[in-house]
Design an enzyme around this catalytic site. Structure first.
Site, short mmCIF file in Angstrom:
data_model
loop_
_atom_site.label_atom_id
_atom_site.label_comp_id
_atom_site.label_asym_id
_atom_site.label_seq_id
_atom_site.Cartn_x
_atom_site.Cartn_y
_atom_site.Cartn_z
N HIS A 117 6.05 -26.27 10.80
CA HIS A 117 5.06 -26.36 9.73
C HIS A 117 5.26 -25.20 8.78
O HIS A 117 5.61 -24.10 9.22
CB HIS A 117 3.63 -26.34 10.30
CG HIS A 117 2.61 -26.82 9.34
ND1 HIS A 117 2.04 -26.00 8.38
CD2 HIS A 117 2.06 -28.05 9.16
CE1 HIS A 117 1.18 -26.71 7.67
NE2 HIS A 117 1.18 -27.95 8.11
N GLU A 146 1.19 -34.09 13.33
CA GLU A 146 1.75 -35.43 13.25
C GLU A 146 2.17 -35.96 14.62
O GLU A 146 2.21 -37.15 14.85
CB GLU A 146 2.94 -35.45 12.29
CG GLU A 146 2.59 -35.10 10.86
CD GLU A 146 1.79 -36.18 10.15
OE1 GLU A 146 1.03 -36.91 10.81
OE2 GLU A 146 1.95 -36.30 8.92
N1 ACO Z 1 13.20 -29.64 14.02
C1 ACO Z 1 14.30 -28.86 14.02
N2 ACO Z 1 14.46 -27.80 13.19
C2 ACO Z 1 13.44 -27.53 12.35
C3 ACO Z 1 12.27 -28.29 12.30
C4 ACO Z 1 12.16 -29.37 13.20
N3 ACO Z 1 11.07 -30.15 13.21
N4 ACO Z 1 11.44 -27.78 11.36
C5 ACO Z 1 12.08 -26.74 10.81
N5 ACO Z 1 13.30 -26.58 11.41
C6 ACO Z 1 14.29 -25.56 11.14
C7 ACO Z 1 15.12 -25.91 9.90
O1 ACO Z 1 16.25 -26.69 10.23
C8 ACO Z 1 15.52 -24.53 9.45
O2 ACO Z 1 16.52 -24.05 10.35
P1 ACO Z 1 17.80 -23.23 9.83
O3 ACO Z 1 17.25 -22.00 9.16
O4 ACO Z 1 18.56 -23.00 11.07
O5 ACO Z 1 18.46 -24.15 8.84
C9 ACO Z 1 14.27 -23.71 9.71
O6 ACO Z 1 13.61 -24.36 10.78
C10 ACO Z 1 13.35 -23.58 8.51
O7 ACO Z 1 13.14 -24.85 7.96
P2 ACO Z 1 12.43 -25.09 6.54
O8 ACO Z 1 12.67 -26.50 6.14
O9 ACO Z 1 12.80 -24.02 5.59
O10 ACO Z 1 10.94 -24.82 6.92
P3 ACO Z 1 9.67 -25.40 6.18
O11 ACO Z 1 8.64 -24.39 6.23
O12 ACO Z 1 10.00 -25.94 4.84
O13 ACO Z 1 9.37 -26.64 7.16
C11 ACO Z 1 8.52 -28.77 7.65
C12 ACO Z 1 8.20 -27.31 7.29
C13 ACO Z 1 9.07 -29.48 6.42
C14 ACO Z 1 7.24 -29.46 8.12
C15 ACO Z 1 9.58 -28.80 8.81
O14 ACO Z 1 9.14 -28.05 9.92
C16 ACO Z 1 9.96 -30.20 9.21
O15 ACO Z 1 10.82 -30.82 8.56
N6 ACO Z 1 9.36 -30.76 10.31
C17 ACO Z 1 9.66 -32.10 10.75
C18 ACO Z 1 8.86 -33.12 9.94
C19 ACO Z 1 7.38 -33.11 10.27
O16 ACO Z 1 6.98 -32.99 11.41
N7 ACO Z 1 6.57 -33.25 9.20
C20 ACO Z 1 5.11 -33.21 9.30
C21 ACO Z 1 4.58 -31.91 8.83
S1 ACO Z 1 2.83 -31.75 9.11
C22 ACO Z 1 2.09 -32.45 7.76
O17 ACO Z 1 2.60 -32.49 6.68
C23 ACO Z 1 0.78 -33.02 7.91
#
Ligand code: ACO
Length: 373
Positions: free
Chosen positions: A259, A314
């Site tokens: 998140h 989620e």
């Molecule tokens: N699984 C694996 N790796 C992840 C995940 C995940 N669910 N979430 C983040 N990471 C990793 C990324 O790959 C990245 O790794 P790296 O630096 O090695 O490349 C690092 O964590 C940072 O990721 P960002 O995308 O910069 O983090 P951000 O703060 O933008 O992410 C987000 C937030 C978009 C929700 C992300 O965690 C994600 O994609 N989760 C999966 C989708 C999800 O569950 N969405 C629902 C969100 S809750 C809501 O909106 C109500």
């Protein structure tokens, strides 16, 4: 970086606008370090215990400054009427959305509404969602839409229209827990979208159509359907670890984890976990989901030791809505059915602020008078 402005691009985390304050609001507050969510002065767990959906909508509208201040009973009566009104649009909705998914259908449904009348447009939008979602789901199953019952609560009427039989008290309680919990959540992507559109004075319906489009992406509200796909794909306990390691190694994101703001467990995941336990008494599917969650947290920690990734709401949204018999294709739309209340309150608030949201970009292209380029 100071509140509301950033002059150093690198500090705004490569334009994810992390930590940029875009509004002051009494509607909700997310503390990502403490894992705490406050909605209109209540911790989310207390809000769920004290209010049903209509009560929470009235509270948000009051806190947004709506006058005269509505009570839960006012909202119950108005939403009941709005559902009846929305049902008249169902034939047009079904004709306009042939071949579209339930999510795309709801987006179209919101567009069919009229922006006429200030408060009326807000009631119309919040009231229409369950009617449209139920009709779209039933069409997918080859069934006719069922008319709303204005005397029944919003959550109960949604389940009734969806399946053609009344909901049990336990189901109504569980769905209300879900709907109340997700009404509002700080300056998330869809709420920000709603506020930007409202700031141009385009009106409530336009703000909600835009906000819903932002919500449906898998990085925001489009994740729970994928959580259920993941659980199905894993299939058995023996397969959990190998599946997770393989997907993470491929660079896939595990849906329902991570998140932008929460660096610890999302408190809403606990509310839903409790609700689904009360509803199902912890059936095999729920126990399997818990085992996958435990393994996924361990696998993410091993693969990404520098990231603070925990369960987001989620994950248990998916498990809870599935236990309520809500079709997988409708989970994002049902999220929208609740969050529309938060968007509405933010639109009211933004319209009171009255100032156009218009940030800056930094030009990094060629200057016409730069001879060296
Ligand atoms: N699984 C694996 N790796 C992840 C995940 C995940 N669910 N979430 C983040 N990471 C990793 C990324 O790959 C990245 O790794 P790296 O630096 O090695 O490349 C690092 O964590 C940072 O990721 P960002 O995308 O910069 O983090 P951000 O703060 O933008 O992410 C987000 C937030 C978009 C929700 C992300 O965690 C994600 O994609 N989760 C999966 C989708 C999800 O569950 N969405 C629902 C969100 S809750 C809501 O909106 C109500």
């Amino acid at each position: 970086m100071s509140n509301g402005h950033f002059s150093d691009v690198s500090k705004a985390s490569a334009f994810g606008l992390d930590n940029v304050v875009a509004a002051e609001t009494p509607l909700s507050h997310v503390d990502g370090e403490a894992g705490r969510l406050i909605i209109a002065g209540h911790d989310v767990e207390d809000l769920v215990a004290a209010y049903d959906f209509e009560g929470a909508v009235a509270l948000l509208w009051r806190v947004a400054g709506l006058e005269p201040a509505p009570s839960g009973d006012d909202v119950r009566r108005d939403l009941g009427r709005a559902r009846m009104e929305a049902f008249r649009l169902v034939p047009a909705l079904l004709a306009a959305t042939r071949g579209l998914s339930v999510t795309e259908g709801l987006r179209t449904g919101f567009s069919l509404l009229s922006d006429e009348g200030d408060l009326a447009a807000h009631i119309r939008t919040v009231g229409s969602a369950p009617v449209f979602i139920a009709a779209l789901c039933r069409r997918d199953e080859g069934k006719d839409a069922i008319a709303p019952d204005a005397e029944v609560g919003h959550a109960a009427d949604f389940i009734r229209m969806l399946r053609g039989a009344p909901a049990s008290e336990a189901e109504v309680r569980a769905l209300n827990a879900y709907l109340v919990t997700v009404t509002d959540h700080g300056m998330n992507a869809s709420t920000f979208t709603a506020r930007v559109i409202a700031s141009t004075r385009a009106g409530m319906i336009s703000a909600v159509v835009g906000a819903f489009c932002a919500l449906k992406g898998p990085l925001h509200g489009g994740a729970p359907g994928h959580v259920l796909d993941m659980l199905d794909d894993i299939g058995t306990r023996e397969n959990i670890d190998a599946w997770l390691v393989r997907e993470i190694a491929k660079g896939e994101r595990l849906m329902g984890f991570g998140h932008r703001v929460y660096k610890v467990r999302d408190p809403r995941a606990d509310v839903f976990n409790k609700a689904v336990m009360l509803l199902t008494n912890g059936n095999e599917r729920v126990r399997f989901a818990r085992d996958v969650e435990t393994a996924a947290l361990a696998a993410l920690k091993a693969a990404k030791p520098n990231q603070r990734l925990d369960t987001n709401m989620e994950y248990y949204t998916a498990v809870l809505l599935e236990a309520l018999g809500i079709p997988r294709v409708a989970v994002t739309a049902v999220f929208g059915m609740s969050r529309v209340a938060g968007w509405s309150a933010h639109v009211i608030e933004q319209e009171r602020v009255g100032r156009l949201i218009r940030p800056q970009s930094r030009y990094v292209g060629r200057w016409p008078d730069d001879k060296a380029a």
